[in-house]
Scaffold this motif. Structure first.
Motif, mmCIF file in Angstrom:
data_model
loop_
_atom_site.group_PDB
_atom_site.id
_atom_site.type_symbol
_atom_site.label_atom_id
_atom_site.label_comp_id
_atom_site.label_asym_id
_atom_site.label_seq_id
_atom_site.Cartn_x
_atom_site.Cartn_y
_atom_site.Cartn_z
ATOM 1 N N GLY A 91 9.918 -10.218 -10.898
ATOM 2 C CA GLY A 91 11.083 -9.831 -11.672
ATOM 3 C C GLY A 91 11.074 -8.391 -12.157
ATOM 4 N N LEU A 92 10.169 -7.549 -11.625
ATOM 5 C CA LEU A 92 10.136 -6.145 -12.039
ATOM 6 C C LEU A 92 11.332 -5.387 -11.465
ATOM 7 C CD1 LEU A 92 6.332 -5.348 -11.547
ATOM 8 C CD2 LEU A 92 7.523 -5.867 -13.684
ATOM 9 N N ASN A 93 11.639 -4.252 -12.062
ATOM 10 C CA ASN A 93 12.763 -3.432 -11.610
ATOM 11 C C ASN A 93 12.328 -2.633 -10.379
ATOM 12 O OD1 ASN A 93 15.170 -2.053 -11.421
ATOM 13 N ND2 ASN A 93 14.645 -0.567 -13.011
ATOM 14 N N HIS A 94 12.443 -3.232 -9.211
ATOM 15 C CA HIS A 94 11.921 -2.615 -7.977
ATOM 16 C C HIS A 94 12.882 -1.620 -7.355
ATOM 17 C CE1 HIS A 94 14.591 -5.448 -5.979
ATOM 18 N NE2 HIS A 94 14.015 -6.438 -6.663
ATOM 19 N N GLN A 95 14.144 -1.612 -7.754
ATOM 20 C CA GLN A 95 15.156 -0.685 -7.235
ATOM 21 C C GLN A 95 15.310 -0.760 -5.714
ATOM 22 O OE1 GLN A 95 13.308 2.875 -9.017
ATOM 23 N NE2 GLN A 95 15.163 3.096 -10.246
ATOM 24 N N GLY A 96 14.924 -1.890 -5.158
ATOM 25 C CA GLY A 96 15.120 -2.087 -3.723
ATOM 26 C C GLY A 96 13.985 -1.615 -2.851
ATOM 27 N N LEU A 97 12.919 -1.067 -3.426
ATOM 28 C CA LEU A 97 11.769 -0.596 -2.640
ATOM 29 C C LEU A 97 10.476 -1.164 -3.213
ATOM 30 C CD1 LEU A 97 12.341 3.217 -1.876
ATOM 31 C CD2 LEU A 97 12.650 1.266 -0.337
ATOM 32 N N VAL A 98 9.671 -1.745 -2.338
ATOM 33 C CA VAL A 98 8.365 -2.292 -2.732
ATOM 34 C C VAL A 98 7.361 -1.937 -1.637
ATOM 35 C CG1 VAL A 98 7.039 -4.367 -3.264
ATOM 36 C CG2 VAL A 98 9.436 -4.209 -3.972
ATOM 37 N N LEU A 99 6.235 -1.369 -2.044
ATOM 38 C CA LEU A 99 5.186 -0.977 -1.100
ATOM 39 C C LEU A 99 3.948 -1.825 -1.352
ATOM 40 C CD1 LEU A 99 4.473 1.172 1.122
ATOM 41 C CD2 LEU A 99 3.399 2.482 -0.726
ATOM 42 N N GLN A 100 3.464 -2.469 -0.303
ATOM 43 C CA GLN A 100 2.260 -3.293 -0.432
ATOM 44 C C GLN A 100 1.038 -2.481 -0.008
ATOM 45 O OE1 GLN A 100 1.772 -6.629 2.245
ATOM 46 N NE2 GLN A 100 0.794 -7.838 0.644
ATOM 47 N N VAL A 101 0.104 -2.329 -0.935
ATOM 48 C CA VAL A 101 -1.140 -1.604 -0.671
ATOM 49 C C VAL A 101 -2.209 -2.623 -0.302
ATOM 50 C CG1 VAL A 101 -2.885 -0.079 -1.670
ATOM 51 C CG2 VAL A 101 -0.478 0.190 -2.300
ATOM 52 N N PRO A 102 -2.893 -2.453 0.817
ATOM 53 C CA PRO A 102 -3.886 -3.456 1.247
ATOM 54 C C PRO A 102 -5.090 -3.480 0.323
ATOM 55 C CG PRO A 102 -4.000 -1.516 2.647
ATOM 56 C CD PRO A 102 -2.802 -1.333 1.765
ATOM 57 N N PRO A 103 -5.859 -4.563 0.332
ATOM 58 C CA PRO A 103 -7.058 -4.649 -0.508
ATOM 59 C C PRO A 103 -8.055 -3.549 -0.170
ATOM 60 C CG PRO A 103 -6.489 -6.804 0.414
ATOM 61 C CD PRO A 103 -5.632 -5.803 1.105
#
Length: 316
Positions: A136-148
């Motif tokens: 539910g965070l304000n992502h503004q339409g962009l989310v980047l997944q950083v690997p472990p």
């Protein structure tokens, strides 16, 4: 006449209590149902769902720790943070872009940077899905997944020095919780010939996207090891012939007088506020102070580590 009716179940007495056919329901109805359960235990309550989500995340972290030195994946959320992470060389696995998103320069730059890398997956996802994965965070339409991040073992750092015929130069952080400080230390270690950085497993900063960004890409070639118990790790280094030098404002020696910096050494840096913890301070072979004629009370971990690493490189 009263009492002579032939209708079924008609009361024929003034005696109170359960009658034929009641099944004792009135008696059971008098019993209480107990105290109201807490919100976290009520099915469908938002607090219960939040508690279950925390439990799943904790289970994921514990499973990663059992696999040996792997941090959970991280999400960078929002247009500016995503673009800055991609520009800063932060490793990325997937860039999520919201479907039917109204584009601007930041969205365009993020997609372009991800495509130029070639190893970042681009995925379109509906807004409800992005809301779900970000909590539910304000992502503004962009989310980047950083690997472990794959942490090294503390012994790997001394082995790396031996492989190139050098005496180990290692930095250990005690109670440093700001990822930007960790990134700055990694950058300094890389600049001055350090063989790696050691961080405790608990109550310490890890290699997050913020640490990667501050390291300016040097985290890709300077390993970060994670110690289950920092005190035991320092004692292990001492048995291997390394001198443990701790930085403290009340240290017995000034930095310029510490000849051990020219040999196999572990430099221990504490937090700016609390300094070295008691056990770590007692474990150090030498407690040194950085002279500050300007009158400043302390330096943050990144600056202090940079000064000591420069002195060690100069002596070598």
């Amino acid at each position: 006449m009263p009492g002579n009716s032939e209708r079924r179940n008609r009361r024929t007495t003034q005696k109170k209590g359960p009658q034929i056919g009641s099944g004792g329901q009135r008696r059971r109805g008098l019993k209480g149902k107990g105290p109201t359960p807490p919100a976290e235990a009520r099915t469908g309550h938002p607090k219960k769902r939040a508690a279950e989500l925390r439990a799943r995340k904790d289970a994921g972290r514990k499973a990663a720790a059992r696999r040996g030195g792997t941090s959970p994946s991280e999400l960078v959320v929002g247009r500016n943070p995503v673009v800055e992470a991609l520009r800063g060389g932060v490793p990325a696995a997937t860039l999520y872009v919201q479907q039917f998103l109204e584009s601007d320069d930041r969205v365009t730059d993020a997609v372009k940077l991800a495509m130029e890398r070639g190893d970042v997956h681009l995925l379109e996802a509906p807004r409800p899905e992005l809301d779900r994965i970000t909590g539910g965070l304000n992502h503004q339409g962009l989310v980047l997944q950083v690997p472990p991040y794959e942490y090294a073992h503390p012994d790997d750092l001394t082995d790396a020095a031996a492989d190139v015929g050098q005496e180990p130069l290692i930095v250990a952080l005690d109670g440093v919780t700001d990822p930007r400080n960790l990134g700055a230390v990694v950058r300094s270690a890389s600049a001055f010939g350090g063989h790696g950085v050691v961080v405790p497993e608990r109550r310490a900063a890890g290699m997050t996207a913020g640490a990667w960004k501050t390291s300016a890409g040097t985290a890709a070639r300077t390993p970060v090891a994670r110690a289950t118990n920092l005190t035991r790790t320092l004692k292990s280094y001492q048995k291997a012939g390394l001198t443990v030098v701790g930085l403290a404002a009340d240290g017995e020696m000034e930095l310029g007088d510490v000849d051990a910096l020219g040999g196999p050494v572990v430099i221990v840096v504490g937090s700016e506020g609390k300094g070295l913890s008691r056990l770590v301070g007692e474990t150090c072979d030498i407690r040194a102070r950085i002279p500050m004629p300007g009158g400043a009370e302390s330096l943050n971990a990144g600056v202090a580590a940079g000064i000591v690493l420069y002195e060690a490189a100069r002596r070598r």
